[in-house]
Write a protein that holds these residues in place. Structure first.
Motif, PDB file in Angstrom:
ATOM      1  N   SER A  57      -4.165  -3.540   5.178  1.00 46.35           N
ATOM      2  CA  SER A  57      -3.264  -2.426   4.910  1.00 46.35           C
ATOM      3  C   SER A  57      -2.579  -1.899   6.163  1.00 46.35           C
ATOM      4  N   ASP A  87      -0.225  -5.918   1.728  1.00 51.70           N
ATOM      5  CA  ASP A  87      -0.790  -4.572   1.655  1.00 51.70           C
ATOM      6  C   ASP A  87      -0.132  -3.617   2.642  1.00 51.70           C
ATOM      7  N   TYR A  88       0.208  -4.122   3.840  1.00 52.02           N
ATOM      8  CA  TYR A  88       0.755  -3.187   4.831  1.00 52.02           C
ATOM      9  C   TYR A  88       2.152  -2.716   4.472  1.00 52.02           C
ATOM     10  N   ARG A 148       2.878  -2.008   1.323  1.00 51.55           N
ATOM     11  CA  ARG A 148       2.504  -0.923   0.413  1.00 51.55           C
ATOM     12  C   ARG A 148       2.157   0.327   1.226  1.00 51.55           C
ATOM     13  N   THR A 149       1.412   0.127   2.325  1.00 48.38           N
ATOM     14  CA  THR A 149       1.072   1.254   3.181  1.00 48.38           C
ATOM     15  C   THR A 149       2.335   1.916   3.733  1.00 48.38           C
ATOM     16  N   PHE A 165      -6.220   3.091   1.670  1.00 50.22           N
ATOM     17  CA  PHE A 165      -6.520   1.956   0.799  1.00 50.22           C
ATOM     18  C   PHE A 165      -7.859   1.322   1.148  1.00 50.22           C
TER      19      PHE A 165
END
Lengths: 323, 349, 307
Positions: B118, C204-205, C207-208, B112
Motif C-alpha cells: 500500500s 494497492d499504492y 488505491r492509497t 490498509f
C-alpha cells in the motif's frame, strides 16, 4: 511458486530481454489444473478474432506452399514473355508481370514454399538448441549454467541479421555441409545459429523456477532420477511459453530470411523467393511499384499470421494478462 | 482541531448538529461481464466523535468494500454505489468528485492491511507522508519533510529524523504500518478507517499497533472504524460492533453485549468457532457450509443455508420463513439490533 | 553499487572477446581457403596473398591469430582494409551517421511509443486502447525491409514529404529512416507501457494515493506513471545499444553511409578487418548500454540493490 519468485523471474525476463511475458509456470503439468489451463486457453482462443485471422492466413499459406498450382491459377511461374515486362495488374493477371515478363501472381505464390520451409526448419533447430542448452543450464546450474549462459550472451550480443549475413557470405567458400550450398538449409541453419538464445533463456528460467517447487522436491524425495524429473516434471511446464515463443518466432525468422535474401546472401536465383522479388523490384520502384508491393504484402501477411496467433496464444495461456 | 480547520482546506462546512458519519442504506454492486456481484446490500450505521466501531465479518462479507465506498475510492464503473454517506451531515455521494476528494485526508482517512504493497515503493516514506501537507496545504518540500518527521515521532518510529529518507521496503512490517498510520493521521482526520490494520503482522506487533491507534484516538477524539475478522481485536479496542454477512449488517450492539450473548446465529457461530481463553477445553465448532457467492446470494435470509436455527416451510411462523422472507435489522433487546426472525431464541441459547 | 558495476564490467570482457572471436573465426578461419574467402571474387596477386598471410598470421593456429589481432586492438590498431585505409578511419567517418540515425529513432520510439502506451493504458479496453493493440500488431508484423519500401513509396515518391536516400538534407534526411528503424521498438514500447500502466493502476499504492485525497492527475502522474515507466525507460536504454548495431537494412535501403551499411558493404566485399572491427564495436555498444540499463534500474527502483 511464491509471488517473490515470480517477481524475480519477471525481472530476469526483462533483464534477459525475453518479451514473452510468460514467466509463470505455476502448476505441474501432471496436475488437473494444468489441464484446465489448456481448456481455459482454448475457450479464450476460440473467442479471439485475432487468433482466427492468424489461423486462417496460416492455413492459406500452408495450402499455397503445398499446392501452388491451384493458387497460381495454373500459370507456370517460369513461363515468361519479355513483351509483357513490367505490365500492370489486370483482370487476367492480378499481380501483373515482372521485369522478365513472368506472371507475378504465380511467382509470388510459388515463393511461399521456400519461406515456410525455412521458417519451420529454422525454428525447429532453434527449439532443439534452446531446449537442450536451456534445460541443461537451468537444471544443473553452477558452473555448467555459467558457461552455457556466457555462450548465449556472446551470441546474444551479435545482431541476428549480422551474424547470419557474415556466415552466409563466407559459407560458399568453406567445406561445411549444408552451409556451403547456398540453399534453404543454409539460410535456416544460419538463422537458427544466431537465434536460439531467447529460447534457451526462456527454458532455463522455467526450469529454474520449477526446479525449486515443492512437487519437484517431492519427486526427488521419492527417488526419481535427474532425467526423469527433467523430462516428466520440468519440461512439460515450459511447453506453454515455448509454444507462444515458437509461433511468433516462425514469423520473425521468415522476415529475416526475406531480408537476408534481399541483401544477396540468402536464396539465389533461380530460386523463387519473396526476398529476391523485392530486391529485383527495387530497381523499378518508380516505374512498376507493384513489383515491390505484392511480395511485400504477402510477406507481411505471412509474418502477421504467426505473430497474431502467438499473441492470441499468449493472452490465452497467461491468465495474469487477461483483462 | 476544530471544524473551521477543515474549512481552511477547502472542504465544505459541516451541518450543525449532524452526526460525524451516517451511512444510510448503502448498496455497492460490481457490474461484470459474468454478471452482477452484490457486495454491499443495504448497510446503515452512524459513527460519533471518539467512537470506535468494529465491523466484523469474514472475507467477502462486504466490510472492506463498504469502507472503500465511504472513502470514495472505488472505481465507478465497474462499481455502482447507491444510498447515502453523510459526513457531518452532507451526503458525499451527491458531492462533486473534487469536493469528495478534499474530504479524503483532512476529513476521513484510511489505512490498509498490507502496508508494504500500500506504500509506493519508489518514494521515501518521508516524501509520502509529506505529500499530504504539500497537496492539501501547499506546504514546501522542506516544511513537509519536517512535519513528516514529527509525525513519525508521534507514531513512535525510532530515529525518525534518520529514517525519513528510507524507502518502505527498508522498514519492518510493524514500522511500515506505523508509516501508514502517520500518513493517515497527518491532517488530523475526524474519521480513521482501519481496514484489517494488524492482520499481516506478528501477534506482539499487532498489540503495539492497536495500542497506538487507541492512544491516537484518545488524543484527537476522532471516530475510528475498525474493519477486522479478528474477534480478539474487536474485544480489546472497540465500543460497538456491527457484524456483516453477505453485504448486510446482521447484528449490531455494544461489544460487551454482543460478545456475551449473540442475537444472530452467525455471530453465535463466529464466537464458537474461535478459541477462547475463558472456555479452555471446550470444542471448537466451525460454521458449516461455504460463505455466500455474492453473485447469487441465497433468497430469504442469506445465512439460512448454514443456519442451525432456521425454520423452513410449515415449521416457520407466518411471514418469517427463513428461505423466503428477508429478516429486517430490528431492535431485539435494549441497544441491540439483529437481522434474524428468531433472535429471541438465539439470545440466551 | 560501485563494486557491482566493476564486477559487471569484468563480466562483459569475456562476452566482448567471445563475440569478436566468433566473428573473427567466421571471417578468417572457417574450414576452406581463407585467402579465397578474404579475396572473394577478385583476382589476387601472390604478393598480396603473402602480405595477407603475414598480416593475419594465417599460418599460425587460430588462437594465435586472434591473439595477435587482440594485441593490436588493445593498442588501438584495428588494422587496414585491402586498400590500406585504417579501419579506425572508416569507423570515424561512418559512426556519426549511425549515431544520428539512432538518436532520431530513439526519439520517435520514446515519444510516440510512450504517448500511445499511456493513453491506451489509462483507458483500457477503450477505443484508443484497441486501436493501439491492433496497430502495434500490424507494425511489428511488417518486416523493416517492407516498411522501408512502403515509407519510400508513400512519403517519398507519392507525397514527396521526405527525402528517401542519402544525408544531403541534414537532420531532415534522417526522419524517414529513423521512423522505419524505430517502428518495431516503438510498437513494443507502446505495449509495454500499456501493460505496465494497466497493472499499476490496480496496485494497492494507487488505491492509497486516492485515499490520501490526491487530485486524479497527481495519482496518475506521480503514483502510476512514475512506477510504470521503470521497465519502459530501461527497455529504451537497452534498445539504444540494439539500434546502434541493427541498422544494416535501414541504412542500406535509405543509402545512409553509417556503420550498418559499411559493415554490409564490407561483408559483401569480404573486407575482413573492417567487418571484425565494426562488429566488435557494435557488440561493445550492445553490452555497454545493457550495463547502463542495469545501473539505471537501481537508480529508478530503490528496491533493487546490487551490493
Amino acid at each position: 511458486m511464491t509471488d517473490q519468485q515470480q517477481a524475480d523471474l519477471r525481472h530476469d525476463e526483462v533483464a534477459a530481454g525475453t518479451t514473452t511475458g510468460l514467466a509463470s509456470p505455476s502448476v505441474d503439468a501432471t496436475d488437473d489444473r494444468q489441464n484446465s489451463l489448456w481448456s481455459d486457453a482454448w475457450g479464450s482462443l476460440r473467442r479471439n478474432a485475432l487468433f482466427w485471422v492468424g489461423a486462417v492466413l496460416t492455413v492459406l499459406l500452408i495450402a499455397m506452399a503445398l499446392f501452388p498450382g491451384v493458387f497460381a491459377r495454373g500459370v507456370d511461374p517460369r513461363a515468361c514473355d519479355l513483351a509483357n515486362s513490367k505490365a500492370r495488374p489486370s483482370a487476367d493477371h492480378w499481380f501483373g508481370y515482372d521485369v522478365q515478363g513472368c506472371d507475378y501472381l504465380s511467382n509470388v505464390v510459388y515463393g511461399a514454399r521456400n519461406s515456410l520451409i525455412i521458417g519451420v526448419f529454422a525454428v525447429a533447430v532453434v527449439l532443439v538448441l534452446g531446449v537442450v542448452v536451456g534445460a541443461l543450464a537451468g537444471y544443473f546450474g553452477g558452473f555448467t549454467d555459467g558457461i552455457l549462459s556466457r555462450i548465449a550472451d556472446i551470441f546474444y550480443a551479435l545482431p541476428l541479421i549480422l551474424g547470419a549475413l557474415v556466415l552466409l557470405r563466407v559459407g560458399p567458400s568453406t567445406d561445411l555441409p549444408i552451409i556451403s550450398d547456398r540453399g534453404p538449409g543454409a539460410v535456416a541453419l544460419a538463422l537458427a545459429l544466431f537465434g536460439w538464445m531467447t529460447a534457451m533463456r526462456l527454458v532455463r528460467s522455467q526450469v529454474i523456477a520449477v526446479k525449486s517447487s515443492d512437487y519437484v522436491a517431492a519427486a526427488r524425495a521419492m527417488g526419481a532420477s535427474n532425467s526423469r524429473i527433467l523430462l516428466r516434471h520440468i519440461l512439460p511446464n515450459a511447453v506453454a511459453p515455448v509454444l507462444v515463443y515458437t509461433t511468433i518466432t516462425i514469423g520473425v525468422l521468415i522476415a529475416a530470411e526475406a531480408t537476408l535474401t534481399y541483401l544477396g546472401v540468402g536464396l539465389q536465383r533461380p530460386a523463387i523467393s519473396w526476398g529476391l522479388q523485392i530486391a529485383a523490384g527495387q530497381d523499378s520502384i518508380r516505374s512498376a511499384p507493384h513489383l515491390v508491393l505484392f511480395p511485400s504484402i504477402v510477406l507481411t501477411l505471412t509474418v502477421m499470421a504467426f505473430i497474431m496467433m502467438g499473441d492470441a496464444l499468449r493472452d490465452a495461456l497467461d491468465p495474469r494478462q487477461r483483462a | 482541531m476544530t471544524l473551521s480547520d477543515i474549512d481552511s482546506t477547502g472542504a465544505a462546512p459541516a451541518v450543525p448538529g449532524a452526526s460525524l458519519l451516517e451511512v444510510d442504506d448503502l448498496h455497492v454492486e460490481f457490474r461484470q461481464r459474468s454478471g452482477v456481484v452484490n457486495a454491499v446490500n443495504g448497510v446503515t450505521y452512524t459513527l460519533a466523535e471518539g467512537q470506535t466501531l468494529a465491523i466484523l465479518g469474514e472475507s467477502g462479507s462486504g466490510k472492506s468494500v463498504s469502507a472503500q465506498a465511504i472513502m470514495g475510492i472505488l472505481d465507478t464503473p465497474p462499481a455502482v454505489v447507491r444510498g447515502a454517506i453523510r459526513f457531518q451531515g452532507r451526503d458525499m455521494l451527491t458531492m462533486s468528485a473534487e469536493e469528495q476528494r478534499k474530504i479524503r485526508g483532512p476529513g476521513i482517512s484510511m489505512i490498509f492491511q498490507d502496508a508494504l504493497s500500500s506504500l509506493n515503493p519508489v518514494y521515501s516514506v518521508g516524501w509520502q507522508i509529506g505529500e499530504m501537507f504539500r497537496v492539501h496545504q501547499g506546504a514546501s518540500r522542506k516544511e513537509a519533510k519536517q512535519r513528516a518527521i514529527e509525525l513519525m515521532d508521534r507514531v513512535r518510529i525510532p530515529a525518525a529524523a534518520k529514517r525519513v529518507n528510507d524507502y518502505p521496503h527498508q522498514f519492518s512490517g510493524g514500522m511500515r504500518q506505523r508509516v501508514m498510520i502517520a500518513m493517515a493521521i497527518a491532517l488530523d482526520p475526524r474519521i480513521l478507517i482501519a481496514d484489517e490494520p494488524t492482520t499481516a503482522l506478528d501477534v506482539t506487533v499487532q498489540a503495539q499497533v492497536m495500542d497506538l491507534l487507541k492512544d491516537l484516538q484518545q488524543e484527537t477524539g476522532m471516530g475510528l472504524i475498525l474493519i477486522t475478522h479478528d474477534l480478539g481485536v474487536v474485544n480489546e479496542v472497540a465500543d460497538d460492533v456491527a457484524v456483516m454477512y453477505a453485504g448486510r449488517i446482521v447484528e449490531r450492539g455494544t461489544v460487551d453485549d454482543v460478545f456475551t450473548d449473540a442475537a444472530h446465529p452467525y455471530t453465535e457461530g463466529l464466537m464458537k468457532s474461535v478459541p477462547q481463553v475463558e472456555a479452555k477445553g471446550g470444542r471448537l465448532q466451525p460454521i458449516v457450509g461455504q460463505p455466500p457467492n455474492l453473485a447469487a446470494i441465497p433468497s430469504g435470509c442469506p445465512f439460512h443455508p448454514r443456519c442451525a436455527h432456521r425454520r423452513l416451510g410449515a415449521a416457520a411462523a407466518p411471514g418469517r420463513e427463513c428461505a423466503t422472507d428477508v429478516p429486517p435489522l430490528r431492535l431485539v433487546t435494549t441497544g441491540r439490533e439483529a437481522a434474524c426472525h428468531y433472535s429471541e431464541e438465539v439470545l440466551g441459547a | 553499487m560501485g563494486r557491482y558495476v566493476a564486477r559487471r564490467l569484468l563480466l562483459t570482457i569475456p562476452v566482448l572477446i567471445g563475440a569478436s572471436f566468433l566473428i573473427f573465426t567466421m571471417v578468417y578461419a572457417l574450414p576452406g581457403d581463407p585467402i579465397r574467402a578474404l579475396a572473394g571474387d577478385r583476382p589476387v596477386s601472390p604478393a598480396v596473398v603473402a602480405v595477407l598471410r603475414e598480416r593475419f598470421h594465417l599460418d599460425d593456429p587460430l588462437p594465435v591469430q586472434y591473439w595477435e589481432y587482440l594485441k593490436n586492438l588493445l593498442s588501438g590498431d584495428l588494422g587496414t582494409d585491402f586498400r590500406g585505409r585504417p579501419v579506425l578511419d572508416t569507423i570515424e567517418r561512418t559512426l556519426p551517421v549511425t549515431i544520428k540515425l539512432t538518436l532520431v529513432a530513439v526519439l520517435f520510439e520514446a515519444v510516440i511509443g510512450l504517448v500511445a502506451g499511456v493513453l491506451a493504458g489509462i483507458r483500457r479496453n477503450g477505443f484508443f486502447d484497441n486501436l493501439v493493440l491492433v496497430s502495434t500488431t500490424v507494425i511489428v508484423s511488417i518486416p523493416i525491409l517492407v516498411l522501408a519500401f512502403v515509407a519510400q513509396l508513400l512519403f517519398g515518391l507519392k507525397l514527396g514529404w521526405f527525402p528517401i536516400a542519402g544525408t544531403r538534407e541534414g537532420w531532415f534526411s534522417y526522419v524517414l529512416p529513423g521512423l522505419v528503424l524505430a517502428s518495431g521498438s516503438l510498437a513494443y514500447v507502446a505495449r509495454l507501457t500499456r501493460t505496465s500502466i494497466a497493472e499499476n493502476m490496480r496496485a494497492d499504492y494507487v488505491r492509497t494515493a486516492k485515499a490520501k485525497g490526491l487530485p486524479p492527475s497527481r495519482v496518475i502522474v506521480r503514483h502510476t506513471l512514475r512506477n510504470s515507466l521503470i521497465p519502459v525507460v530501461t527497455f529504451i536504454g537497452a534498445d539504444i545499444g540494439t539500434l546502434l548495431g541493427g541498422a544494416i537494412v535501414t541504412e542500406t535501403v535509405f543509402n545512409l553511409p553509417g556503420i550498418g551499411r559499411e559493415v554490409f558493404d564490407s561483408v559483401r566485399a569480404q573486407e575482413g578487418a573492417v567487418v571484425v572491427g565494426i562488429v566488435t564495436l557494435m557488440v561493445f555498444f550492445f553490452i555497454f548500454f545493457n550495463l547502463v540499463v542495469d545501473v539505471l534500474y537501481a537508480v529508478l527502483d530503490p528496491r533493487i540493490r546490487y551490493d
